[in-house]
Design an enzyme around this catalytic site. Structure first.
Site, PDB file in Angstrom:
ATOM      1  CG  ASP A 141       7.701 -23.738   3.150  1.00  0.00           C
ATOM      2  OD1 ASP A 141       7.804 -22.648   3.752  1.00  0.00           O
ATOM      3  OD2 ASP A 141       8.166 -24.810   3.596  1.00  0.00           O
ATOM      4  CE  LYS A 144       7.432 -29.165   4.717  1.00  0.00           C
ATOM      5  NZ  LYS A 144       7.257 -27.843   4.068  1.00  0.00           N
ATOM      6  CD  GLU A 197      25.583 -28.958   5.235  1.00  0.00           C
ATOM      7  OE1 GLU A 197      26.159 -27.960   4.801  1.00  0.00           O
ATOM      8  OE2 GLU A 197      25.078 -29.836   4.529  1.00  0.00           O
TER       9      GLU A 197
HETATM   10  C1  LIG Z   1      -2.375 -29.946   1.171  1.00  0.00           C
HETATM   11  N1  LIG Z   1      -2.821 -28.707   0.635  1.00  0.00           N
HETATM   12  C2  LIG Z   1      -2.645 -27.510   1.258  1.00  0.00           C
HETATM   13  N2  LIG Z   1      -3.263 -26.449   0.737  1.00  0.00           N
HETATM   14  C3  LIG Z   1      -3.118 -25.229   1.305  1.00  0.00           C
HETATM   15  N3  LIG Z   1      -2.375 -25.000   2.405  1.00  0.00           N
HETATM   16  C4  LIG Z   1      -1.737 -26.051   2.958  1.00  0.00           C
HETATM   17  C5  LIG Z   1      -1.833 -27.339   2.413  1.00  0.00           C
HETATM   18  N4  LIG Z   1      -1.076 -28.175   3.169  1.00  0.00           N
HETATM   19  C6  LIG Z   1      -0.533 -27.430   4.143  1.00  0.00           C
HETATM   20  N5  LIG Z   1      -0.942 -26.153   4.025  1.00  0.00           N
HETATM   21  C7  LIG Z   1      -0.529 -25.020   4.842  1.00  0.00           C
HETATM   22  O1  LIG Z   1       0.880 -24.875   4.637  1.00  0.00           O
HETATM   23  C8  LIG Z   1       1.568 -24.676   5.870  1.00  0.00           C
HETATM   24  C9  LIG Z   1       2.253 -25.954   6.239  1.00  0.00           C
HETATM   25  C10 LIG Z   1       3.576 -26.056   6.272  1.00  0.00           C
HETATM   26  C11 LIG Z   1       4.218 -27.352   6.607  1.00  0.00           C
HETATM   27  N6  LIG Z   1       5.615 -27.099   6.902  1.00  0.00           N
HETATM   28  C12 LIG Z   1       6.284 -27.909   7.736  1.00  0.00           C
HETATM   29  O2  LIG Z   1       5.766 -28.911   8.223  1.00  0.00           O
HETATM   30  C13 LIG Z   1       7.691 -27.557   8.059  1.00  0.00           C
HETATM   31  C14 LIG Z   1       8.303 -28.196   9.155  1.00  0.00           C
HETATM   32  C15 LIG Z   1       9.607 -27.877   9.527  1.00  0.00           C
HETATM   33  C16 LIG Z   1      10.245 -28.550  10.660  1.00  0.00           C
HETATM   34  C17 LIG Z   1      11.622 -28.718  10.697  1.00  0.00           C
HETATM   35  C18 LIG Z   1      12.243 -29.358  11.785  1.00  0.00           C
HETATM   36  C19 LIG Z   1      11.472 -29.843  12.830  1.00  0.00           C
HETATM   37  F1  LIG Z   1      12.058 -30.459  13.875  1.00  0.00           F
HETATM   38  C20 LIG Z   1      10.086 -29.683  12.781  1.00  0.00           C
HETATM   39  C21 LIG Z   1       9.465 -29.029  11.708  1.00  0.00           C
HETATM   40  C22 LIG Z   1      10.329 -26.901   8.796  1.00  0.00           C
HETATM   41  C23 LIG Z   1       9.707 -26.286   7.698  1.00  0.00           C
HETATM   42  O3  LIG Z   1      10.384 -25.371   6.954  1.00  0.00           O
HETATM   43  C24 LIG Z   1       8.405 -26.609   7.321  1.00  0.00           C
HETATM   44  O4  LIG Z   1       7.879 -25.981   6.215  1.00  0.00           O
HETATM   45  C25 LIG Z   1       0.449 -24.321   6.826  1.00  0.00           C
HETATM   46  F2  LIG Z   1       0.782 -24.598   8.124  1.00  0.00           F
HETATM   47  C26 LIG Z   1      -0.695 -25.197   6.350  1.00  0.00           C
HETATM   48  O5  LIG Z   1      -1.947 -24.731   6.799  1.00  0.00           O
HETATM   49 MG   LIG Z   2       9.420 -25.013   5.106  1.00  0.00          MG
END
Ligand SMILES: CNc1ncnc2c1ncn2[C@@H]1O[C@H](/C=C/CNC(=O)c2cc(-c3ccc(F)cc3)cc(O)c2O)[C@H](F)[C@H]1O
Ligand SMILES: [Mg+2]
Length: 212
Positions: A141, A144, A197
């Site tokens: 999560d 992406k 959905e």
């Molecule tokens: C790359 N390695 C990493 N290592 C450790 N922590 C990390 C790493 N990379 C990120 N993190 C950590 O993981 C998290 C990142 C979560 C990102 N999630 C989303 O973007 C995400 C976006 C939507 C979404 C849906 C509709 C819309 F209109 C807009 C957004 C819905 C979702 O359920 C999501 O999960 C945290 F923030 C970051 O520090």
């Molecule tokens: Mg998510």
């Protein structure tokens, strides 16, 4: 400068959850996201699918990539079987600090370890530094675009074994097309898609069982 959204979420949890009651923490975060500020937790609708997979797999060792504020960590750790443990990786210090406090309110500090740092650095350290031989389930999560490279890292480092279940959030929105293409076309994974959905957005979780 004022409080960050994540600090406001933590504040809401402290004011509305019951200490030691993980469900009340999950409910408080869902209410805040629905009524105050939407936040990118897996949430209550997709959360039911996460719960179902947790009941099915009953993981002793569960790995999460991307803690954020700890919503899914609390939701999943609450469902761990006796002796089970969740390792959750988060590289944003502020988020990790918020998540640690959310986990405290839930009373789950003994079941959850937050590993601070980037997944691409921590995954190769899991065996030696964290004495994790292999994991029973992974919840993806985080960014992406990192689902696929990290899945390959998990394979290469022998962290996933025959039967390990990968459960990935957001495979439709925001989407993880390269990850989907890889697991669905690979003979080494058995995949199931769980579409949701709902009013806001169409999305899906993908379950990919590693066949070894
Ligand atoms: C790359 N390695 C990493 N290592 C450790 N922590 C990390 C790493 N990379 C990120 N993190 C950590 O993981 C998290 C990142 C979560 C990102 N999630 C989303 O973007 C995400 C976006 C939507 C979404 C849906 C509709 C819309 F209109 C807009 C957004 C819905 C979702 O359920 C999501 O999960 C945290 F923030 C970051 O520090
Ligand atoms: Mg998510």
């Amino acid at each position: 400068s004022g409080m960050s959204k994540e600090e406001r979420i933590l504040d809401w949890v402290k004011q509305h959850a019951v200490v030691g009651d993980p469900q009340s923490v999950v409910d408080a975060m869902d209410v805040y996201s629905r009524q105050k500020e939407w936040s990118m937790h897996v949430g209550d609708i997709k959360g039911v699918i996460v719960d179902k997979v947790m009941e099915e797999v009953k993981p002793q060792i569960l790995l999460e990539l991307g803690t954020y504020c700890g919503y899914s960590a609390v939701r999943m750790a609450h469902l761990l079987p006796p002796g089970g443990h969740l390792f959750t990786i988060e590289f944003n210090e502020s988020f990790a600090t918020i998540a640690q406090q959310v986990i405290e309110v839930a009373g789950l500090r003994d079941k959850i370890s937050i590993l601070k740092g980037p997944s691409q650095e921590i995954i190769p350290q899991l065996k030696k530094k964290y004495e994790i031989n292999s994991v029973d389930m992974v919840f993806l999560d985080h960014w992406k675009s990192r689902y696929l490279p990290d899945t390959k890292l998990l394979e290469e480092n022998g962290i996933i074994r025959k039967g390990t279940v990968l459960l990935a959030d957001n495979v439709i929105c925001p989407g993880a097309p390269d990850f989907l293409e890889y697991v669905r076309n690979s003979k080494r994974y058995e995949c199931t898609t769980y579409p949701v959905e709902n009013i806001r957005v169409n999305d899906a979780l993908e379950k990919a069982v590693f066949l070894g």
